[in-house]
Design a protein around this motif. Sequence first.
Motif, short mmCIF file in Angstrom:
data_model
loop_
_atom_site.label_atom_id
_atom_site.label_comp_id
_atom_site.label_asym_id
_atom_site.label_seq_id
_atom_site.Cartn_x
_atom_site.Cartn_y
_atom_site.Cartn_z
N THR B 137 0.86 -1.18 0.00
CA THR B 137 0.00 0.00 0.00
C THR B 137 0.89 1.24 0.00
O THR B 137 1.96 1.23 0.61
CB THR B 137 -0.90 0.05 1.26
OG1 THR B 137 -0.08 -0.12 2.41
CG2 THR B 137 -1.97 -1.00 1.23
N VAL B 139 2.19 5.08 0.90
CA VAL B 139 2.24 5.83 2.16
C VAL B 139 1.95 7.30 1.89
O VAL B 139 2.56 7.91 1.01
CB VAL B 139 3.64 5.70 2.80
CG1 VAL B 139 3.72 6.53 4.07
CG2 VAL B 139 3.96 4.25 3.08
N VAL B 140 0.99 7.85 2.62
CA VAL B 140 0.71 9.28 2.50
C VAL B 140 1.83 10.04 3.22
O VAL B 140 2.12 9.79 4.38
CB VAL B 140 -0.65 9.64 3.14
CG1 VAL B 140 -0.91 11.13 3.05
CG2 VAL B 140 -1.76 8.85 2.49
N GLY B 222 -8.86 4.17 8.73
CA GLY B 222 -7.70 3.80 7.94
C GLY B 222 -6.67 3.06 8.77
O GLY B 222 -6.98 2.53 9.83
N ASN B 226 -1.98 5.20 5.76
CA ASN B 226 -3.19 5.71 5.10
C ASN B 226 -4.31 6.02 6.10
O ASN B 226 -5.39 5.47 6.02
CB ASN B 226 -3.72 4.68 4.09
CG ASN B 226 -2.80 4.53 2.91
OD1 ASN B 226 -2.91 5.25 1.93
ND2 ASN B 226 -1.86 3.59 3.02
N LYS B 228 -7.23 8.32 7.68
CA LYS B 228 -8.13 9.42 7.32
C LYS B 228 -8.62 10.02 8.63
O LYS B 228 -9.22 9.33 9.44
CB LYS B 228 -9.32 8.90 6.51
CG LYS B 228 -9.03 8.73 5.05
CD LYS B 228 -10.32 8.56 4.27
CE LYS B 228 -10.02 8.29 2.80
NZ LYS B 228 -9.27 7.01 2.61
N GLU B 323 -5.73 13.27 5.04
CA GLU B 323 -5.08 11.96 5.04
C GLU B 323 -3.67 12.08 5.59
O GLU B 323 -2.96 13.04 5.28
CB GLU B 323 -5.04 11.39 3.62
CG GLU B 323 -6.41 11.01 3.13
CD GLU B 323 -6.35 10.23 1.82
OE1 GLU B 323 -5.23 10.00 1.31
OE2 GLU B 323 -7.43 9.87 1.32
N GLY B 325 0.00 9.69 6.85
CA GLY B 325 0.71 8.42 6.88
C GLY B 325 1.00 7.97 8.29
O GLY B 325 1.09 6.77 8.57
N LYS B 573 6.21 2.59 -0.22
CA LYS B 573 5.15 1.60 -0.07
C LYS B 573 5.39 0.76 1.17
O LYS B 573 6.53 0.53 1.57
CB LYS B 573 5.14 0.67 -1.30
CG LYS B 573 4.54 1.33 -2.52
CD LYS B 573 4.28 0.29 -3.58
CE LYS B 573 3.22 0.76 -4.54
NZ LYS B 573 3.63 1.47 -5.67
#
Lengths: 130, 664
Positions: B137, B139-140, B222, B226, B228, B323, B325, B573
């Motif tokens: 996934t 990463v923000v 989340g 990720n 939220k 958002e 991470g 990621k």
Amino acid sequence: MASNYTVTPEEILAISGVNPRRCMKCGRCTATCPAFAEMEYHPHQFVAMVESGRIGELMNSRSIYRCLSCMACIERCPRQVDPARLIEAVRLAVERKQGGNHLIPDQVPERLEPDMPQQLLVSAYRKYTK
Amino acid sequence: MQKIGVFVCHCGTNIAATVDVEAVAEAARHVPGVVYATDYTYMCSQSGQDLIKDAVKKYGLTGVVVCSCSPRMHEKTFRKAVDSVGMNPYLLEIANIREQCSWVHKDKEIGTKKAIALMKAAVAKAELDSPLTAGETPVVKRALVIGGGIAGMQTALDIADAGYDVDIVEKNPTIGGKMAQLDKTFPTLDCSSCIVTPKMVEVGQNEKIHIYSYSEVTNVSGFVGNFKVTIKRKARYVDETKCTGCGLCTEKCPMKKVPNEFNLGLNNRSAVYIPFAQAVPKVATIDPNYCLMLNKGVCGLCSKVCGAGAINYKDTDKEIEVEYGAIVAATGYEIMDVSKYDEYAYSQSPDVVTSLEYERLMNAAGPTGGELLRPSDHKRPKTIVFVQCVGSRECDSTRGGKPYCSKICCMYTAKHAMLTKDHYPDTDIYVFYIDVRTPGKNFDEFYRRAVEQYGVHYIKGAVGKVTPENGKLIVQASDLLMNEQLTIDADMVVLAAAIEPSHSARHLATMLTASMDTNDWFTEAHPKLRPVESPTAGVFLSGVCQGPKDIPETVAQAGAAASKVIGLLSKDKLAGNPCVAHSDEMMCTGCSQCADVCPYGAITYVDKEFRMRDRTTKVRRVAQVNPAVCQGCGACTVTCPSGAMDLNGFSNSEIMAEVDALCR
């Protein structure tokens, strides 16, 4: 005289339900005690003496009868050591050792009264029997 | 046919003293499916791992069982080892024969019997293991710091320094936290606001940092990388972008009888206010509980005088979703309410104050302009009694007492005593202590200075009763070393009240699914080796929210938390966890029970067309799991009444096989 008798710290713990090892020696009991001036041993000393097994000295001391059972020390104690309970336990120990059983089960029925609370019976056994 | 290897670890004597490891290996050799079994002193050592790798190659193993410590300890190590020789890491099973066996048993015979049972269960599971591949996934690249005190500010600055965007959510109108309220700091006695306000300015001016002041986190969903987060921006009734912080509105505001929280209610402020001169952001806020315009519809003075036109009485709470991470909790502490401690007369006399209130009374920006005057009659106190451990170190919580030591009180009391003596040498100061705890660099020297150089009377004992009488406070106390009861006629009593976690912390922990201890301090992932991480992936801990600490410790932890966040955000990621749930659509009845119990909101329902035997189609509602959100807790699999939910790596059949093996 009481001087011939002594009890173990374990017995005091069993009577009082208090663990003196929890004491952190803060002194709030002695700080708050209104009978301080009358006492040879002060509340914080009581706790230390029970913990170190010097119970015979306590039993012979007049201090245990100077405690008013006002429970201020119990109110303040931050560690739930509750010195007044320990003092009460030592007092009880003296009484019990002196006279033996003051109450035997056979006497109970004739002394019963209809509106006597059961708790009274239980505490009477605690106080008046060995 | 499976070919399974069993490796039994001695862990020095940790396991071998209570479990006959050779007997376990020998028993393994007779289990069907096991082609190789051995024991070794330290399986986790390089040579131990080589032993496993060589066996995988030599015997062409299809599964590996390591009988050793908890999988929390070395599952990763062994998975990596088998992965390096081409075996799927999820074909490895651990039988915990240390924590759950050797450490809890004394009898070697019983221990060995149990270890063999655990080994057989693990072999039964390994036989059914299937290879799994972890998804990835993104990463923000943005972090959220909750709390804008010294902990939150330092974490944010360090993260921003590494080039990542950070948002600070602060519930008060300004950042700065408790440190902005302090007068001097121990043990150097440097001015607190002189070192914290430049930090606040630095945070305010940093391009990478965005401050959401007067805001609260209201929802978190989340997972690591990720998140939220919903942030509620409370109605400030002042446009932050227009307000210049000139303060004209605060001067003109006619409602001036609002208790000033920055000075702990020791003086008043106006209904529209800027908490203190160096506030960041330096923006006014209207207190909706006191504003005449908002409550009675009359006044509007602030709007009239505001040259920037920043006042907006129609402002409302707004929610935004952002958002992130990584999330850092930096929620800090509060001073415990001591009003239940009647014996100290805190509620009866204004001259009995907490240490933080005393801090404000000494501060040049405080209600008395730095002159020490007692609140009742504004006279200078000549005799001051400090009481230590008020509410700390108690086993009875009926009055709000805490079982822990608040850690900072011994030092700030020594500081208060010395500063007072410095300004007013004729003051008599008594400190009643249980223990003086001063572990720290230059800490004990600092305390000794109070005693030796300044002549502060440190008394081993406690205060039992404070009685306000004729403008005096009669303090009855004990001196245990002298075996005396004392009475002191004091002018002021200062209570070193316990510190407790921010009252918002428990609610926040629930939103973050971060764990807390019984005192509501955040729990770290490992008390020694992972002290700034929460057990919840992607959630980090900074400052006192994790437990009492002083400023240098807080700053150190804040930096450590930041470095963990930077480590996470530097990854593009994240490998996911392949042990996630999935549903068998043919068996799913669409009952929704799995979605109801899922703590992560990973399950949704979709309508799906099924082709029937008679060639007609039927639309049915079936569960679908989002593998990126699923954390593999297994709540759905045990809830599902039709057995449609199953968990990769812990499938229903695998668990049953383990149970069968244990019962055999």
